[in-house]
Design a protein around this motif. Structure first.
Motif, PDB file in Angstrom:
ATOM      1  N   VAL A 116      25.397 110.842  74.207  1.00  0.00           N
ATOM      2  CA  VAL A 116      26.549 109.953  74.018  1.00  0.00           C
ATOM      3  C   VAL A 116      27.786 110.759  73.652  1.00  0.00           C
ATOM      4  O   VAL A 116      27.736 111.648  72.804  1.00  0.00           O
ATOM      5  CB  VAL A 116      26.257 108.924  72.906  1.00  0.00           C
ATOM      6  N   LYS A 117      28.888 110.475  74.304  1.00  0.00           N
ATOM      7  CA  LYS A 117      30.185 111.034  73.959  1.00  0.00           C
ATOM      8  C   LYS A 117      31.130 109.875  73.687  1.00  0.00           C
ATOM      9  O   LYS A 117      31.370 109.049  74.560  1.00  0.00           O
ATOM     10  CB  LYS A 117      30.741 111.896  75.106  1.00  0.00           C
ATOM     11  N   TRP A 118      31.646 109.802  72.483  1.00  0.00           N
ATOM     12  CA  TRP A 118      32.504 108.686  72.129  1.00  0.00           C
ATOM     13  C   TRP A 118      33.880 108.815  72.763  1.00  0.00           C
ATOM     14  O   TRP A 118      34.475 109.892  72.759  1.00  0.00           O
ATOM     15  CB  TRP A 118      32.662 108.616  70.613  1.00  0.00           C
ATOM     16  N   ASP A 119      34.366 107.718  73.272  1.00  0.00           N
ATOM     17  CA  ASP A 119      35.740 107.631  73.756  1.00  0.00           C
ATOM     18  C   ASP A 119      36.667 107.687  72.549  1.00  0.00           C
ATOM     19  O   ASP A 119      36.563 106.861  71.638  1.00  0.00           O
ATOM     20  CB  ASP A 119      35.926 106.317  74.520  1.00  0.00           C
ATOM     21  N   GLN A 120      37.570 108.677  72.530  1.00  0.00           N
ATOM     22  CA  GLN A 120      38.441 108.854  71.373  1.00  0.00           C
ATOM     23  C   GLN A 120      39.277 107.611  71.070  1.00  0.00           C
ATOM     24  O   GLN A 120      39.644 107.358  69.918  1.00  0.00           O
ATOM     25  CB  GLN A 120      39.364 110.055  71.596  1.00  0.00           C
ATOM     26  N   LYS A 121      39.569 106.830  72.089  1.00  0.00           N
ATOM     27  CA  LYS A 121      40.372 105.619  71.883  1.00  0.00           C
ATOM     28  C   LYS A 121      39.586 104.535  71.148  1.00  0.00           C
ATOM     29  O   LYS A 121      40.179 103.599  70.611  1.00  0.00           O
ATOM     30  CB  LYS A 121      40.856 105.082  73.230  1.00  0.00           C
ATOM     31  N   LYS A 122      38.245 104.675  71.146  1.00  0.00           N
ATOM     32  CA  LYS A 122      37.420 103.640  70.543  1.00  0.00           C
ATOM     33  C   LYS A 122      36.773 104.072  69.227  1.00  0.00           C
ATOM     34  O   LYS A 122      36.020 103.312  68.632  1.00  0.00           O
ATOM     35  CB  LYS A 122      36.328 103.215  71.529  1.00  0.00           C
ATOM     36  N   VAL A 123      37.075 105.297  68.786  1.00  0.00           N
ATOM     37  CA  VAL A 123      36.430 105.830  67.587  1.00  0.00           C
ATOM     38  C   VAL A 123      36.708 104.956  66.370  1.00  0.00           C
ATOM     39  O   VAL A 123      35.800 104.618  65.604  1.00  0.00           O
ATOM     40  CB  VAL A 123      36.877 107.282  67.313  1.00  0.00           C
ATOM     41  N   SER A 124      37.967 104.562  66.180  1.00  0.00           N
ATOM     42  CA  SER A 124      38.319 103.799  64.982  1.00  0.00           C
ATOM     43  C   SER A 124      37.573 102.472  64.935  1.00  0.00           C
ATOM     44  O   SER A 124      37.110 102.038  63.867  1.00  0.00           O
ATOM     45  CB  SER A 124      39.826 103.573  64.914  1.00  0.00           C
ATOM     46  N   LYS A 125      37.427 101.813  66.081  1.00  0.00           N
ATOM     47  CA  LYS A 125      36.712 100.539  66.116  1.00  0.00           C
ATOM     48  C   LYS A 125      35.222 100.729  65.851  1.00  0.00           C
ATOM     49  O   LYS A 125      34.583  99.917  65.174  1.00  0.00           O
ATOM     50  CB  LYS A 125      36.918  99.848  67.463  1.00  0.00           C
ATOM     51  N   LYS A 126      34.655 101.809  66.395  1.00  0.00           N
ATOM     52  CA  LYS A 126      33.240 102.081  66.166  1.00  0.00           C
ATOM     53  C   LYS A 126      32.971 102.360  64.689  1.00  0.00           C
ATOM     54  O   LYS A 126      31.994 101.870  64.110  1.00  0.00           O
ATOM     55  CB  LYS A 126      32.785 103.262  67.023  1.00  0.00           C
ATOM     56  N   ILE A 127      33.842 103.168  64.073  1.00  0.00           N
ATOM     57  CA  ILE A 127      33.678 103.492  62.657  1.00  0.00           C
ATOM     58  C   ILE A 127      33.863 102.248  61.800  1.00  0.00           C
ATOM     59  O   ILE A 127      33.150 102.020  60.819  1.00  0.00           O
ATOM     60  CB  ILE A 127      34.646 104.609  62.231  1.00  0.00           C
ATOM     61  N   GLU A 128      34.817 101.418  62.178  1.00  0.00           N
ATOM     62  CA  GLU A 128      35.034 100.164  61.444  1.00  0.00           C
ATOM     63  C   GLU A 128      33.780  99.298  61.474  1.00  0.00           C
ATOM     64  O   GLU A 128      33.392  98.708  60.455  1.00  0.00           O
ATOM     65  CB  GLU A 128      36.209  99.410  62.063  1.00  0.00           C
ATOM     66  N   ARG A 129      33.133  99.223  62.642  1.00  0.00           N
ATOM     67  CA  ARG A 129      31.904  98.430  62.744  1.00  0.00           C
ATOM     68  C   ARG A 129      30.778  99.053  61.913  1.00  0.00           C
ATOM     69  O   ARG A 129      30.052  98.348  61.202  1.00  0.00           O
ATOM     70  CB  ARG A 129      31.470  98.300  64.199  1.00  0.00           C
ATOM     71  N   LEU A 130      30.637 100.379  61.998  1.00  0.00           N
ATOM     72  CA  LEU A 130      29.585 101.039  61.229  1.00  0.00           C
ATOM     73  C   LEU A 130      29.821 100.893  59.729  1.00  0.00           C
ATOM     74  O   LEU A 130      28.880 100.725  58.951  1.00  0.00           O
ATOM     75  CB  LEU A 130      29.523 102.526  61.610  1.00  0.00           C
TER      76      LEU A 130
END
Length: 249
Positions: A116-130
């Protein structure tokens, strides 16, 4: 009794104000009414019992009726889990379970074998969910703190942080294959209260020998976590459970 984590600003000497998802949870999921009681914890680990006085759309207020002295629930050492990015929603499971088992922070990192390679544009949303998952797990398990989930690190960034810990353990399946079983126990026996521990776990396929060597060069100890090879989403729970047995039971 339901527990909610608040910022310091949401808790005064006598009152609390609960907003956002927590307010919706109180009103729509728990269907609480004025007079219901909850437990609230702020960032300073102040734990209070609260009687709710007003429940409206998006906002709940309450009056503090008791300062609570709780039994010690946090690990006597601070454990950070560095998890090689796994596939699918496994990281969500890892965050949930490591929070329940006492981790103080979760540090995802991009290993060579991470698919898996995270899309940098979506990192903040992923971290917010985690982070939300960590908060809910901390509430469920009656933690005093919510573990921090940081944006994914590189191997270099993770390596540079090793020196800030009192002990760094690398979960190494090669140690298990060679029959080495005592390193983890011996590492745990070195621990004292308030020490900082870093546990590094590879993604599916494990760490490369080069990555393991890089960590070892900075003082990390390679450890087997038993004679069986476990999945990446199981390893952190195994280590935290073993550490809890060593230090808390």
């Amino acid at each position: 009794m339901q527990r909610y984590f608040l910022t310091n600003d949401q808790m005064s000497a006598t009152l609390v104000e609960i907003t956002g998802d927590d307010a919706s949870h109180i009103a729509k999921v728990m269907r609480m009414e004025a007079g219901s009681t909850v437990i609230c914890v702020n960032e300073n680990e102040r734990v209070v019992k609260v009687t709710l006085t007003d429940i409206s759309q998006g906002k709940v207020t309450g009056h503090i009726i008791e300062e609570m002295e709780e039994a010690l629930v946090e690990m006597p050492v601070k454990v950070s889990i560095a998890q090689g990015l796994p596939k699918g929603d496994k990281l969500e499971q890892i965050v949930q379970k490591t929070t329940e088992l006492g981790a103080s922070s979760i540090l995802p990192f991009t290993a060579k074998r991470s698919i898996v390679k995270w899309d940098q544009k979506k990192v903040s949303k992923k971290i917010e969910r985690l982070q939300k998952i960590a908060k809910e797990a901390a509430e469920q398990s009656h933690r005093s703190i919510v573990p921090e989930v940081v944006p994914p690190l590189t191997v270099t960034q993770l390596t540079q942080s090793i020196g800030t810990y009192d002990l760094c353990i690398v979960c190494d399946e090669e140690e298990a294959k060679h029959g080495q079983k005592s390193n983890l126990k011996q590492a745990f026996e070195r621990l004292n209260q308030e020490m900082k521990v870093l546990v590094i776990i590879g993604p599916e396929g494990g760490l490369t020998r080069e990555e393991t060597a890089i960590f070892q060069n900075e003082g990390a100890i390679s450890c087997s976590i038993g004679p069986r090879i476990v999945r990446t989403e199981t390893a952190s729970s195994y280590v935290l459970a073993a550490l809890s047995y060593q230090l808390e039971i």
